[in-house]
Motif scaffolding. Structure first.
Motif, PDB file in Angstrom:
ATOM      1  N   CYS A  30     131.932  53.825 -20.129  1.00 51.65           N
ATOM      2  CA  CYS A  30     133.349  54.047 -19.804  1.00 51.65           C
ATOM      3  C   CYS A  30     134.201  52.791 -19.945  1.00 51.65           C
ATOM      4  N   LEU A  69     138.250  52.167 -20.896  1.00 49.02           N
ATOM      5  CA  LEU A  69     139.150  51.508 -19.963  1.00 49.02           C
ATOM      6  C   LEU A  69     139.916  50.374 -20.652  1.00 49.02           C
ATOM      7  N   VAL A 102     143.236  52.465 -21.880  1.00 48.40           N
ATOM      8  CA  VAL A 102     144.043  52.330 -20.668  1.00 48.40           C
ATOM      9  C   VAL A 102     144.793  51.000 -20.656  1.00 48.40           C
ATOM     10  N   HIS A 145     142.049  60.185 -20.953  1.00 52.41           N
ATOM     11  CA  HIS A 145     141.696  58.790 -20.695  1.00 52.41           C
ATOM     12  C   HIS A 145     142.945  58.023 -20.259  1.00 52.41           C
ATOM     13  N   GLY A 171     143.028  56.538 -17.275  1.00 49.90           N
ATOM     14  CA  GLY A 171     142.568  55.583 -16.278  1.00 49.90           C
ATOM     15  C   GLY A 171     141.912  56.234 -15.083  1.00 49.90           C
ATOM     16  N   GLU A 181     138.126  56.958 -15.800  1.00 47.17           N
ATOM     17  CA  GLU A 181     137.367  55.702 -15.836  1.00 47.17           C
ATOM     18  C   GLU A 181     137.212  55.111 -14.431  1.00 47.17           C
ATOM     19  N   THR A 182     138.286  55.202 -13.635  1.00 44.41           N
ATOM     20  CA  THR A 182     138.225  54.680 -12.259  1.00 44.41           C
ATOM     21  C   THR A 182     137.175  55.435 -11.436  1.00 44.41           C
TER      22      THR A 182
END
Length: 439
Positions: free
Chosen positions: A272, A276, A280, A408, A410, A413-414
């Motif tokens: 990931c 990111l 992002v 995607h 953020g 991914e977080t």
């Protein structure tokens, strides 16, 4: 040993960047092209334990050298492949050869190093594995910037043959043992292959959006049922292929559990983080690649320190501290502010690499040394099996996260990094339990 494990580990991820080019040139879809990677991973995973058992019987040196020779020769076939089925078949042979290397790798490390310096040997080995895992895409990017994907295989041939030549001169033979291994059972080999294949393919079906979730769930259940039958067959054997005898040792079992959680977290982060950084935070491919190198660089720095700490402090505490540091780095990456500077990203990456290196060397040292000497091959095979199984599960978990948060932006991914941190903390907790079990 360093060259061999680096090649075999790196080849599991080195083709990821080349898949679009391979699909285009061989007239395949993206779903079909992914099997170029899957064939290698499945062949490696399903044969680790059988080849480790063979190493206990025929010698680790012989299994290692034959595996590396097969790896080099099958790289020629992959380099010359002009169709997708031919390339997939060559990659499966490559994976089989890599399994020969990985299955007995740590067993040979145990034979090479005297007991009072084994921690340093395990640290070097762990450092190479961690660095090679992260370096695959970077090496591929360098080669693909001036050559075609065929050259990703071409580099394996001279290096593989060099390793075979060096290994014939340097690798040790198995010590004589009074223990007579159980008869090698081809039925157990078939059950091992079937169990891991069903679980892997089932997980792969669940992890891709084009996959069939119902089929994936059925395959996973079928794999578990085969596993129950397989383990029951192994339960009363003196030297079982699936080492249930070693899993009865509490310290060994806890170390395996820690390894699964740690590698699950590692793969979640590994897959990931490019999203990111690229999508992002708007980094270029070059910037993202350079930032990601902070992870393996920190591993290279910390791994020798971890090796020197083995024996001075309980491995359970070293592993627990390493996983807490690793989880902290993952959480800090999950909370990375918008428009963060490169230095702000890099030190978080370095924290992850340092924590993982502090965990991995003591953990692998415990896995190998808690097994009797004549079962070093089985313990070595379990080291590789835990790594590949944990990484496979991490990829499946990430796919589930992206299936729920599919943009995607953020958020996905977080959440993935937070889940990875949770997995790392669970591995740390499991590691700490070894302190009591070792008393």
């Amino acid at each position: 040993m360093v060259l061999g494990i680096a090649l075999s580990v790196m080849d599991s991820s080195i083709l990821n960047l080349a898949l679009p080019d391979i699909a285009r040139e061989l007239d395949a879809t993206a779903t079909q092209a992914i099997w170029v990677v899957n064939a290698y991973q499945i062949a490696s995973l399903v044969m680790l334990l059988p080849l480790a058992a063979l190493g206990d019987r025929l010698g680790y040196r012989r299994v290692y050298l034959v595996g590396m020779a097969l790896f080099a020769l099958s790289s020629i076939a992959a380099m010359l492949a002009n169709s997708l089925p031919m390339l997939i078949a060559a990659r499966a042979l490559q994976g089989l050869g890599a399994a020969g290397v990985m299955s007995v790798n740590t067993a040979l490390v145990r034979l090479i190093y005297p007991s009072n310096r084994l921690g340093r040997g395990m640290a070097l080995n762990s450092m190479v594995v961690a660095t090679s895992t992260m370096a695959g895409p970077a090496v591929a990017a360098g080669i693909l910037s001036f050559a075609s994907w065929h050259w990703l295989f071409a580099m394996n041939v001279p290096l593989g043959l060099l390793i075979v030549w060096m290994g014939r001169r340097a690798l040790p033979f198995n010590p004589h043992s009074e223990n007579t291994p159980s008869r090698f059972s081809w039925l157990d080999v078939a059950l091992n292959v079937l169990m891991f294949t069903l679980v892997f393919v089932g997980g792969e079906q669940l992890s891709v959006r084009a996959g069939n979730a119902s089929l994936g769930a059925m395959l996973l259940v079928a794999g578990l049922l085969v596993g129950v039958f397989y383990v029951r067959r192994q339960w009363h054997q003196v030297t079982p292929m699936f080492p249930v005898d070693l899993l009865r040792i509490p310290v060994f079992a806890l170390s395996m559990g820690s390894s699964l959680g740690a590698f699950c977290a590692q793969m979640l982060a590994f897959l990931c983080l490019p999203f990111l950084l690229l999508e992002v935070h708007g980094r270029t491919h070059l910037e993202a690649g350079l930032l990601l190198t902070a992870w393996p660089i920190a591993s290279v720095v910390v791994a020798p320190i971890a090796g020197r700490l083995i024996g001075r402090f309980p491995a359970g505490w070293l592993g627990a501290i390493g996983m807490v540091v690793f989880a902290s780095g993952l959480l800090l990456l999950a909370l990375l502010p918008d428009h963060a500077s490169s230095a702000n990203v890099a030190w978080r990456m370095a924290l992850c690499g340092a924590g993982f290196a502090l965990f991995q060397s003591p953990n692998n040292h415990t896995i190998v040394t808690s097994a009797p000497l004549h079962r070093s091959g089985a313990a070595s095979g379990m080291v590789g099996t835990a790594r590949l199984t944990g990484q496979t599960f991490g990829a499946v978990v990430l796919a589930v996260v992206y299936a729920i948060w599919n943009q995607h932006d953020g958020k996905g991914e977080t959440i993935a990094l937070c889940v990875a941190a949770g997995s790392a903390l669970l591995a740390g907790l499991t590691s700490s339990l070894r302190v009591r079990a070792a008393r």
